[in-house]
Enzyme design. Structure first.
Site, mmCIF file in Angstrom:
data_model
loop_
_atom_site.group_PDB
_atom_site.id
_atom_site.type_symbol
_atom_site.label_atom_id
_atom_site.label_comp_id
_atom_site.label_asym_id
_atom_site.label_seq_id
_atom_site.Cartn_x
_atom_site.Cartn_y
_atom_site.Cartn_z
ATOM 1 N N ARG A 57 -6.102 -2.643 8.807
ATOM 2 C CA ARG A 57 -5.983 -3.638 9.033
ATOM 3 C C ARG A 57 -5.571 -3.999 10.064
ATOM 4 N NH1 ARG A 57 -4.264 -5.899 4.163
ATOM 5 N NH2 ARG A 57 -1.983 -4.314 4.028
ATOM 6 N N THR A 83 6.195 -6.586 2.109
ATOM 7 C CA THR A 83 7.258 -6.052 1.343
ATOM 8 C C THR A 83 8.169 -6.465 2.605
ATOM 9 O OG1 THR A 83 6.077 -4.026 1.029
ATOM 10 C CG2 THR A 83 8.570 -3.988 0.839
ATOM 11 N N ASP A 132 -0.374 1.873 7.822
ATOM 12 C CA ASP A 132 -0.395 1.666 9.407
ATOM 13 C C ASP A 132 0.409 1.937 10.952
ATOM 14 O OD1 ASP A 132 -2.642 0.946 7.660
ATOM 15 O OD2 ASP A 132 -2.116 -1.387 7.677
ATOM 16 N N THR A 156 4.077 3.342 6.070
ATOM 17 C CA THR A 156 2.870 2.210 5.719
ATOM 18 C C THR A 156 1.954 2.532 6.292
ATOM 19 O OG1 THR A 156 1.762 0.682 6.229
ATOM 20 C CG2 THR A 156 3.923 0.230 7.489
ATOM 21 N N ARG A 186 1.335 -5.328 -4.935
ATOM 22 C CA ARG A 186 1.401 -6.742 -3.848
ATOM 23 C C ARG A 186 1.568 -7.507 -4.971
ATOM 24 N NH1 ARG A 186 -0.422 -4.008 0.661
ATOM 25 N NH2 ARG A 186 -2.305 -2.691 1.167
ATOM 26 N N ARG A 212 19.488 11.107 -3.916
ATOM 27 C CA ARG A 212 20.166 11.685 -3.608
ATOM 28 C C ARG A 212 21.282 11.774 -2.726
ATOM 29 N NH1 ARG A 212 17.230 17.250 -4.852
ATOM 30 N NH2 ARG A 212 16.310 16.800 -7.578
ATOM 31 N N ARG A 221 -17.665 15.842 12.709
ATOM 32 C CA ARG A 221 -18.380 16.503 13.991
ATOM 33 C C ARG A 221 -19.808 17.860 13.888
ATOM 34 N NH1 ARG A 221 -16.904 17.469 18.512
ATOM 35 N NH2 ARG A 221 -15.759 15.003 19.251
ATOM 36 N N GLY A 257 0.702 -0.846 -0.141
ATOM 37 C CA GLY A 257 -0.371 0.133 -0.109
ATOM 38 C C GLY A 257 0.507 1.076 0.289
ATOM 39 N N ARG A 316 -25.226 7.695 11.449
ATOM 40 C CA ARG A 316 -24.936 7.142 9.959
ATOM 41 C C ARG A 316 -23.349 6.621 10.398
ATOM 42 N NH1 ARG A 316 -29.591 8.389 10.114
ATOM 43 N NH2 ARG A 316 -29.905 9.730 8.658
ATOM 44 N N ASP A 364 4.555 -5.022 5.589
ATOM 45 C CA ASP A 364 5.437 -6.167 6.529
ATOM 46 C C ASP A 364 5.474 -7.326 5.650
ATOM 47 O OD1 ASP A 364 2.657 -5.966 6.264
ATOM 48 O OD2 ASP A 364 1.850 -7.191 8.158
ATOM 49 N N GLU A 368 -11.359 -0.558 10.127
ATOM 50 C CA GLU A 368 -11.240 -1.542 10.278
ATOM 51 C C GLU A 368 -10.674 -2.885 10.210
ATOM 52 O OE1 GLU A 368 -9.688 -0.530 5.797
ATOM 53 O OE2 GLU A 368 -7.793 -1.884 6.519
ATOM 54 N N ASP A 405 2.109 -0.038 11.766
ATOM 55 C CA ASP A 405 2.095 -1.683 12.823
ATOM 56 C C ASP A 405 3.438 -2.396 12.640
ATOM 57 O OD1 ASP A 405 2.157 -1.684 9.846
ATOM 58 O OD2 ASP A 405 0.773 -3.297 10.452
#
Ligand code: F6P
Length: 323
Positions: free
Chosen positions: A172, A105, A128, A126, A72, A25, A155, A11, A247, A103, A223, A130
């Site tokens: 994730r 990669t 994330d 990434t 990917r 460079r 808001r 990603g 909503r 991870d 998610e 993580d």
């Protein structure tokens, strides 16, 4: 180390371009030839390898995405795919590669290094955040700023209509984006992969808020494997709380784009140069990171295998400040 190549994989994350620029460079500064590989490992397999010079990376620092494109790559999971990739590196006389990604990669890089002894340094890119072995990953800060911008806007309308909003963020199986968005966005509740809350728990939080005369509420939802979990959760909560004024907004890939923040530009520049300097110093099969404001190298197997736990203090802050 005479010839270095760089690729971005998995990603994309805002700041990857700043990192590519720093690699190119930095390599030129240390008198290495430098190549860009297109579309991650797929481009390595397909021999999409191009020489780069300092002009090829001008005017990219401020842009999201990656000029090298990303993918990917299924084929790199196979021995055949990795053999083709290695043959292309040999044909181009490249003796070190820098892989920018997460991870997945690094898992590919680790296997590739074990099979072919090619010098590799990973750079954590990434949204994330993580990855073990660095305080922050490239793109995380920008992604959280994007979520905060969206939360602030939601808001306004939540307040006008007195509604409950479930806002789903990426990550994730990691709650970094969610917890930081929840604190910065002043949410009432946050659902994290690391900490299981049931719909009934969320209802308790919301009812507490209503008792304290809160007229609207924001719930941040990380998610799950498949985006859209917030819809499911909101439905369960609305059945329990007997309110239809709920909503859902799924922020999705908007979090992956946009101009990198100052924090991400600086981090990406440090890590990119750190990767080049690491390769030149003979460091291999490691990931470059920043811990406590210092460049550090961590083995790729630790970066993949160890988990970076959420800071418990963030959970504590969230609990106290959401009353
Ligand atoms: O790993 C980064 C990430 O943005 C995750 O937060 C998200 O779950 C995933 O990538 C989405 O991947 P894709 O781009 O394949 O939809």
């Amino acid at each position: 180390m005479k010839k270095i190549a760089v690729l971005t994989s998995g990603g994309d994350a805002p700041g990857m371009n700043a990192c590519i620029r720093a690699v190119v460079r930095g390599a030129i500064y240390y008198e290495c030839e430098v190549f860009g590989i297109l579309r991650g490992y797929q481009g390595l397999i397909d021999n999409e390898i191009m020489p780069m010079d300092s002009h090829s990376v001008s005017n990219i620092l401020q842009h999201g995405g990656t000029i090298l494109k990303s993918a990917r790559c299924e084929e790199f999971r196979s021995k055949d795919g990795r053999k083709k990739a290695y043959d292309n590196l040999l044909a181009n006389d490249i003796n070190g590669i820098i892989v920018i990604g997460g991870d997945g990669t690094f898992t590919g890089a680790n296997i590739f290094n074990q099979e072919y002894k090619i010098s590799i340094i990973g750079v954590p890119g990434t949204i994330d955040n993580d990855i073990y072995g660095t305080d922050k990953t490239i793109g995380f800060d920008t992604a959280v700023n994007t979520t905060l911008d969206a939360i602030d806007k939601i808001r306004d309308t939540a307040d006008s209509h007195g509604r409950i909003f479930f806002i789903e963020v990426m990550g994730r199986d990691s709650g970094y984006i969610a917890i930081q968005s929840a604190i910065g966005g002043g949410a009432e509740s946050v659902i994290l992969p690391e900490k299981h809350l049931t719909p009934a728990d969320v209802v308790d939080h919301l009812r507490d808020g209503i008792r304290r005369k809160k007229s609207f509420s924001i719930v941040i939802v990380a998610e799950k494997d498949v985006p859209g979990y917030a819809v499911e959760l909101a439905k369960e909560v609305s059945d329990l709380i007997k309110s239809s004024d709920i909503r859902v907004t799924i922020l999705g890939h908007i979090q992956r784009g946009g101009s990198p923040t100052s924090t991400d530009r600086t981090l990406a520049s440090r890590l990119g140069l750190g990767a080049v300097e690491g390769l030149i110093d003979g460091i291999t099969n490691q990931m470059v990171g920043v811990i406590n404001d210092k460049i550090v190298y961590t083995s790729l197997s630790d970066a993949i295998g160890k988990t970076k736990p959420l800071n418990p203090d963030l959970l504590r802050i969230m609990k106290i400040l959401s009353i």
